[in-house]
Enzyme design. Sequence first.
Site, short mmCIF file in Angstrom:
data_model
loop_
_atom_site.label_atom_id
_atom_site.label_comp_id
_atom_site.label_asym_id
_atom_site.label_seq_id
_atom_site.Cartn_x
_atom_site.Cartn_y
_atom_site.Cartn_z
N SER A 137 0.83 -1.21 0.00
CA SER A 137 0.00 0.00 0.00
C SER A 137 0.86 1.25 0.00
O SER A 137 1.97 1.27 0.54
CB SER A 137 -0.89 0.03 1.24
N TYR A 150 -1.87 0.50 10.22
CA TYR A 150 -1.97 -0.21 8.96
C TYR A 150 -0.74 0.10 8.10
O TYR A 150 -0.11 -0.80 7.52
CB TYR A 150 -3.26 0.25 8.26
#
Lengths: 245, 441
Positions: A137, A150
């Site tokens: 990501s 995250y």
Amino acid sequence: MKGGPVLILGATSGMAREIARSFAACGHPIQLAARNVARLEDDRADLETRHGVAVTLHEFDALDLASHKGFVEGLPALPDIAVCAVGAMGTQEENAANPEKGAMVMRANFEGPASILGHLANAMEARGSGTLVGISSVAGDRGRASNYVYGSAKAGFTAFLSGLRNRLAKTGVHVLTVKPGFVATAMTEGMDLPEKLTADPKEVGHAIRIAVQSQKNVIYIRPVWRLIMAIIKAIPEPIFKKTEI
Amino acid sequence: MSILSGWGRTPKAACHVVRARTEGDVAASLGDTTLIARGNGRSYGDSALNPALTLDMRGMDRMLSFDAESGTLVAEAGVLLEDIIDTFLPRGWFPAVTPGTKFVSLGGAIAADVHGKNHHRDGAFGSFVDWIEVMGADGQVTRASRDGNSDLFGYTLGGMGLTGVILRAQIRLRRVESGWIVQQTLPTGTLEEAIDAFEANLDALYSVAWIDCATQGRHLGRSLVMLGHHATPDELPSDKRRKPFAVKRKRAKRVPLDFPGLALNRYSVRAFNELYYRMGARKAGRAIVDWDTYFYPLDAILDWNRIYGTRGFFQFQCVLPTDTARAGMHQLVERIAASGQGSFLSVLKRFGAQESRFSFPQEGYTLALDFPANDRSLALMDTLDRITLENGGRFYLAKDGRVPRTVFSQADPRAAEFAALRREQGWDRAFASLQSERLGL
């Protein structure tokens, strides 16, 4: 066009569905893996109906590290291409307020994916061929207050993929890192995302297949993200820490 | 909250949107408020808008089975017609009924009971639906067909999502021998001749006319009537015969910006219509065209709705029964041409007979055209509404974002029955759209 089997780990997500379709459209048999595989029966029917390829379903729990070696050995065939789309975001508020929950997010986005790709890497290395795809990501490019739990897991995963690529470079096994940016999926449901920066899951599936075929190393789905993250990474820390992005 | 609109870009509404990917997601969204299911957002007005909850069904897009003997497909409601064509045309199958865009969802096509160029022969989309599965207000899934739960089946076809959430359906595709259409273009000098041409060609599989709604006088309503059928291999030139389904997909273009309001005016529209008619008349006769060009000419320009600018546009579509169609269409076209507000693409089409509970088509003629959203065009459309009423016509909900409640209920007595049924079944407390509220359904 025909190809060898493609394994999709974490196959229940919208992005995974489109990745599977993209490879099935080129004639690859598909192995779908997730927890509670009964949920994947309709996806299997979809791939068979649309593309006429063989589809197998495999029970897989990313957090159950002890099962990973057996999982790889139990596949009907070692895949040519393995895509890890495992991940969970939680919400930053929860992850920050409750570090135990945060640790679970780290396990789901880093430890689990790294473990299963580690086993697949060893098997592919022994065979001397294969491609590993990790969906990481842009959140891993720099820790930000809005989603650093995250993001830190994805940063770890990105570094793992980078090292794995380096280790396997001369063995015939290729590693592709994918940083999708915003994607309109269940994970981002309800978020207000800017249209020009948000990819459709279909775009992701297509881009990954092309990147695998052309042996790319790191891709952002929408190229503008490479620029955005370059700027975010370049902001000096004394300034960065006061920003809200 | 997302700002949503239909394809006409007006009205716009801030809607709470949830994307359903499974049946469970749909069940979980029932209860607290009313909701409306939304497919690919190609209805023009306010059919698929509900500020409280608009359920985005595009996540339910799996094809579940296909029988290559009978051409029956079972699929989830979010599958697009485009996907169906991509998957099955190479195997020799095509949607049995298709509207003018392939970017509609299966659920949307059923909910609006869309029609195509073959309505006069085959009826609407619903004619080829074997069964549907609908989730009701209580979260129960009911399979409905002509034989079982036939009321639910009948009212869901054309029911605009107001009977429940369509989850899956089984549809029958049409066997075709190529990806090409044999097209016959008949230029007609007047509206009357166009209607004569439709009547003389009732056996053609496909028929539709582009009608000039900008020219007054003796050429009022001049048209290009286009007939067509799926080409058999021996109708194709030899280079296409070897691979009859290999049609090169043209790259779709985009409209890069919203056009300023001035781009469309009576001069540009009249000039366009003049040119279009002349070009069409010059190409009159027989031609072989690919399926995409024939069925979906506007899909080649991806955001064509942007040519009307940010204020958007309204589409007007009515159907007049056979006995009043000639005189009524003449009045409509005369009024539009006199207003100088005719649009680029106006379409005239003959419908065949259709029994239905709440679907739009009935035997007669349908006229469809769009107008930029402004006070003048709204006033004109009020006049067109009145002419439609006087001629016993009715309105197409998939295109509508403006017809007043009183006009709609006068035009379609079935509206009151449908509304009563909705109350009786409790559907009105679970399923509603801005359109259903506007029309009191």
